[in-house]
Design a protein around this motif. Sequence first.
Motif, PDB file in Angstrom:
ATOM      1  N   TYR A   1       0.812  -1.221   0.000  1.00 16.59           N
ATOM      2  CA  TYR A   1       0.000   0.000   0.000  1.00 16.59           C
ATOM      3  C   TYR A   1       0.843   1.269   0.000  1.00 16.59           C
ATOM      4  O   TYR A   1       0.319   2.344  -0.294  1.00 16.59           O
ATOM      5  CB  TYR A   1      -1.014  -0.030   1.142  1.00 16.59           C
ATOM      6  N   ARG A   2       2.126   1.169   0.248  1.00 15.50           N
ATOM      7  CA  ARG A   2       2.998   2.335   0.032  1.00 15.50           C
ATOM      8  C   ARG A   2       2.981   2.704  -1.448  1.00 15.50           C
ATOM      9  O   ARG A   2       2.902   3.887  -1.818  1.00 15.50           O
ATOM     10  CB  ARG A   2       4.419   2.032   0.505  1.00 15.50           C
ATOM     11  N   ARG A   3       3.053   1.695  -2.290  1.00 13.37           N
ATOM     12  CA  ARG A   3       3.030   1.938  -3.728  1.00 13.37           C
ATOM     13  C   ARG A   3       1.649   2.429  -4.177  1.00 13.37           C
ATOM     14  O   ARG A   3       1.537   3.372  -4.967  1.00 13.37           O
ATOM     15  CB  ARG A   3       3.429   0.655  -4.474  1.00 13.37           C
ATOM     16  N   LEU A   4       0.608   1.809  -3.645  1.00 22.94           N
ATOM     17  CA  LEU A   4      -0.734   2.145  -4.110  1.00 22.94           C
ATOM     18  C   LEU A   4      -1.174   3.538  -3.661  1.00 22.94           C
ATOM     19  O   LEU A   4      -1.764   4.298  -4.443  1.00 22.94           O
ATOM     20  CB  LEU A   4      -1.731   1.090  -3.621  1.00 22.94           C
ATOM     21  N   PHE A   5      -0.892   3.913  -2.426  1.00 22.77           N
ATOM     22  CA  PHE A   5      -1.245   5.259  -1.972  1.00 22.77           C
ATOM     23  C   PHE A   5      -0.459   6.318  -2.744  1.00 22.77           C
ATOM     24  O   PHE A   5      -0.978   7.390  -3.049  1.00 22.77           O
ATOM     25  CB  PHE A   5      -0.990   5.410  -0.470  1.00 22.77           C
ATOM     26  N   THR A   6       0.798   6.013  -3.054  1.00 15.90           N
ATOM     27  CA  THR A   6       1.591   6.940  -3.852  1.00 15.90           C
ATOM     28  C   THR A   6       1.004   7.073  -5.253  1.00 15.90           C
ATOM     29  O   THR A   6       0.900   8.186  -5.795  1.00 15.90           O
ATOM     30  CB  THR A   6       3.055   6.474  -3.928  1.00 15.90           C
ATOM     31  N   ASP A   7       0.597   5.965  -5.845  1.00 19.29           N
ATOM     32  CA  ASP A   7      -0.105   6.026  -7.131  1.00 19.29           C
ATOM     33  C   ASP A   7      -1.321   6.947  -7.047  1.00 19.29           C
ATOM     34  O   ASP A   7      -1.614   7.701  -7.981  1.00 19.29           O
ATOM     35  CB  ASP A   7      -0.586   4.637  -7.551  1.00 19.29           C
ATOM     36  N   GLY A   8      -2.042   6.870  -5.913  1.00 21.03           N
ATOM     37  CA  GLY A   8      -3.235   7.695  -5.753  1.00 21.03           C
ATOM     38  C   GLY A   8      -2.921   9.177  -5.779  1.00 21.03           C
ATOM     39  O   GLY A   8      -3.643   9.971  -6.408  1.00 21.03           O
ATOM     40  N   VAL A   9      -1.850   9.583  -5.103  1.00 23.35           N
ATOM     41  CA  VAL A   9      -1.442  10.994  -5.126  1.00 23.35           C
ATOM     42  C   VAL A   9      -1.047  11.402  -6.538  1.00 23.35           C
ATOM     43  O   VAL A   9      -1.421  12.472  -7.036  1.00 23.35           O
ATOM     44  CB  VAL A   9      -0.292  11.235  -4.139  1.00 23.35           C
ATOM     45  N   ARG A  10      -0.298  10.535  -7.203  1.00 21.43           N
ATOM     46  CA  ARG A  10       0.130  10.840  -8.568  1.00 21.43           C
ATOM     47  C   ARG A  10      -1.062  10.860  -9.536  1.00 21.43           C
ATOM     48  O   ARG A  10      -1.043  11.600 -10.538  1.00 21.43           O
ATOM     49  CB  ARG A  10       1.174   9.827  -9.017  1.00 21.43           C
ATOM     50  N   ALA A  11      -2.088  10.088  -9.249  1.00 23.80           N
ATOM     51  CA  ALA A  11      -3.295  10.120 -10.083  1.00 23.80           C
ATOM     52  C   ALA A  11      -3.956  11.493 -10.027  1.00 23.80           C
ATOM     53  O   ALA A  11      -4.441  12.008 -11.038  1.00 23.80           O
ATOM     54  CB  ALA A  11      -4.271   9.036  -9.644  1.00 23.80           C
ATOM     55  N   VAL A  12      -4.007  12.096  -8.838  1.00 27.34           N
ATOM     56  CA  VAL A  12      -4.541  13.454  -8.720  1.00 27.34           C
ATOM     57  C   VAL A  12      -3.700  14.412  -9.552  1.00 27.34           C
ATOM     58  O   VAL A  12      -4.227  15.269 -10.292  1.00 27.34           O
ATOM     59  CB  VAL A  12      -4.584  13.900  -7.244  1.00 27.34           C
TER      60      VAL A  12
ATOM     61  N   ILE B   1      -8.206   4.464  -0.026  1.00 30.52           N
ATOM     62  CA  ILE B   1      -7.224   5.218  -0.796  1.00 30.52           C
ATOM     63  C   ILE B   1      -7.621   6.695  -0.834  1.00 30.52           C
ATOM     64  O   ILE B   1      -6.772   7.582  -0.710  1.00 30.52           O
ATOM     65  CB  ILE B   1      -7.106   4.660  -2.227  1.00 30.52           C
ATOM     66  N   ALA B   2      -8.924   6.971  -0.994  1.00 31.05           N
ATOM     67  CA  ALA B   2      -9.389   8.367  -1.026  1.00 31.05           C
ATOM     68  C   ALA B   2      -9.052   9.087   0.278  1.00 31.05           C
ATOM     69  O   ALA B   2      -8.659  10.259   0.272  1.00 31.05           O
ATOM     70  CB  ALA B   2     -10.895   8.418  -1.294  1.00 31.05           C
ATOM     71  N   ILE B   3      -9.197   8.401   1.416  1.00 32.27           N
ATOM     72  CA  ILE B   3      -8.833   9.014   2.698  1.00 32.27           C
ATOM     73  C   ILE B   3      -7.340   9.290   2.745  1.00 32.27           C
ATOM     74  O   ILE B   3      -6.901  10.373   3.171  1.00 32.27           O
ATOM     75  CB  ILE B   3      -9.264   8.114   3.867  1.00 32.27           C
ATOM     76  N   ALA B   4      -6.525   8.311   2.312  1.00 26.78           N
ATOM     77  CA  ALA B   4      -5.073   8.508   2.311  1.00 26.78           C
ATOM     78  C   ALA B   4      -4.695   9.695   1.426  1.00 26.78           C
ATOM     79  O   ALA B   4      -3.898  10.556   1.823  1.00 26.78           O
ATOM     80  CB  ALA B   4      -4.371   7.240   1.838  1.00 26.78           C
ATOM     81  N   VAL B   5      -5.277   9.757   0.241  1.00 28.73           N
ATOM     82  CA  VAL B   5      -4.996  10.870  -0.666  1.00 28.73           C
ATOM     83  C   VAL B   5      -5.468  12.177  -0.045  1.00 28.73           C
ATOM     84  O   VAL B   5      -4.800  13.212  -0.147  1.00 28.73           O
ATOM     85  CB  VAL B   5      -5.648  10.616  -2.037  1.00 28.73           C
ATOM     86  N   GLY B   6      -6.615  12.140   0.646  1.00 27.74           N
ATOM     87  CA  GLY B   6      -7.110  13.332   1.314  1.00 27.74           C
ATOM     88  C   GLY B   6      -6.177  13.834   2.402  1.00 27.74           C
ATOM     89  O   GLY B   6      -6.158  15.031   2.710  1.00 27.74           O
ATOM     90  N   GLY B   7      -5.407  12.935   2.991  1.00 28.13           N
ATOM     91  CA  GLY B   7      -4.435  13.345   3.999  1.00 28.13           C
ATOM     92  C   GLY B   7      -3.101  13.768   3.425  1.00 28.13           C
ATOM     93  O   GLY B   7      -2.327  14.446   4.098  1.00 28.13           O
ATOM     94  N   LEU B   8      -2.833  13.363   2.178  1.00 27.04           N
ATOM     95  CA  LEU B   8      -1.540  13.643   1.563  1.00 27.04           C
ATOM     96  C   LEU B   8      -1.581  14.794   0.561  1.00 27.04           C
ATOM     97  O   LEU B   8      -0.539  15.371   0.249  1.00 27.04           O
ATOM     98  CB  LEU B   8      -1.016  12.381   0.861  1.00 27.04           C
ATOM     99  N   VAL B   9      -2.768  15.101   0.036  1.00 20.73           N
ATOM    100  CA  VAL B   9      -2.922  16.200  -0.919  1.00 20.73           C
ATOM    101  C   VAL B   9      -3.679  17.314  -0.198  1.00 20.73           C
ATOM    102  O   VAL B   9      -4.867  17.168   0.104  1.00 20.73           O
ATOM    103  CB  VAL B   9      -3.682  15.750  -2.176  1.00 20.73           C
ATOM    104  N   PRO B  10      -3.038  18.418   0.100  1.00 23.64           N
ATOM    105  CA  PRO B  10      -3.628  19.401   1.008  1.00 23.64           C
ATOM    106  C   PRO B  10      -4.717  20.284   0.404  1.00 23.64           C
ATOM    107  O   PRO B  10      -5.435  20.937   1.147  1.00 23.64           O
ATOM    108  CB  PRO B  10      -2.427  20.264   1.420  1.00 23.64           C
ATOM    109  N   ASP B  11      -4.871  20.303  -0.926  1.00 24.37           N
ATOM    110  CA  ASP B  11      -5.766  21.285  -1.533  1.00 24.37           C
ATOM    111  C   ASP B  11      -6.929  20.670  -2.301  1.00 24.37           C
ATOM    112  O   ASP B  11      -7.456  21.274  -3.241  1.00 24.37           O
ATOM    113  CB  ASP B  11      -4.979  22.233  -2.456  1.00 24.37           C
TER     114      ASP B  11
END
Length: 321
Positions: free
Chosen positions: A155-166, A191-201
């Motif tokens: 999930y380190r890879r998958l959550f990172t993919d999620g940020v890069r998808a945004v 994944i949406a929650i993780a991205v919500g915590g990693l992408v501030p805007d």
Amino acid sequence: MALFDLPLDQLREYRSASVEPADFDAFWTKTLREAREHDLDARFDPVDTGLKTVQVHDVTFAGFGGHPVKGWLTVPTAVDGPLPTVVEFIGYGGGRALPHMHLLWASAGCAHFVMDTRGQGSAWGGGGTPDPVGSGPTYPGFMTRGVEDPETYYYRRLFTDGVRAVEAARAHPLTDASRTAAVGVSQGGGIAIAVGGLVPDLVAVAPDVPFLCDFPRATTATDRDPYREIGNYLKTHRGRTERVMQTLSYFDAVHFAARGRAPALFSAALEDQTCPPSTVFAAFNAWAHVDKEIEVYDFNDHEGGGPFQDAVKLRWLPARF
């Protein structure tokens, strides 16, 4: 299945016992910095789907490690300006499937970016993104791949993919980077929650019956897969519980929720044995932004609100755009 978890009044007050690692922020800052050392290289190839009301692009972008990740970008036809953008993540075992299966948000006038899930997509909704990273011995599934070290965990890879998808979604000229939301169901919700915590805007996050929340409780409150994969791994690898739980703490959606800076709409189902309602409420109660709501479906299992919840989101999300 009858109600099996905490009563609703206790769910609304429940807090997870998951302990946040002291270097949580440093770990994710390093992870995303390393990912961004690779050119995003977002490519959008038009696809002739036979659909007349939407335009579809076959997307490829560089995710974790620069690995190519697939997706679909769907926008309404005859648009002439940047659109509010919904980035969607997929449930466990699924992939991006076919474009005509993702028409809801484009029909609502949004740009819709659905991210394929690396290594998944062979249980339902076929995928096209391999996971080229190997791991040590695992229990079948994805929950224990590299689970004894946060550096190697799947999930380190998958959550990172999620940020890069945004970031990839925002790279297209028809998307409005200032009006981007993250949504998903089950694993997609986690994944949406993780991205919500990693992408501030982001302007909104909408996780439905989210998975990957409150690992200490989830792994003991249900014997249903996918959480049971962790228990089955530990049943064989005796004496490694502390190490595994330490790894999982870096990926617990509860800790990402504590960094959530956007309005949020959650949903939970009180008979859900796949993602027990207490684990969902653990993330919801931890969500940092004051503008948050949760829809509760009292007699539903992991299907949650289904199309009823879609209708709620169709009313809720435009106000955040």
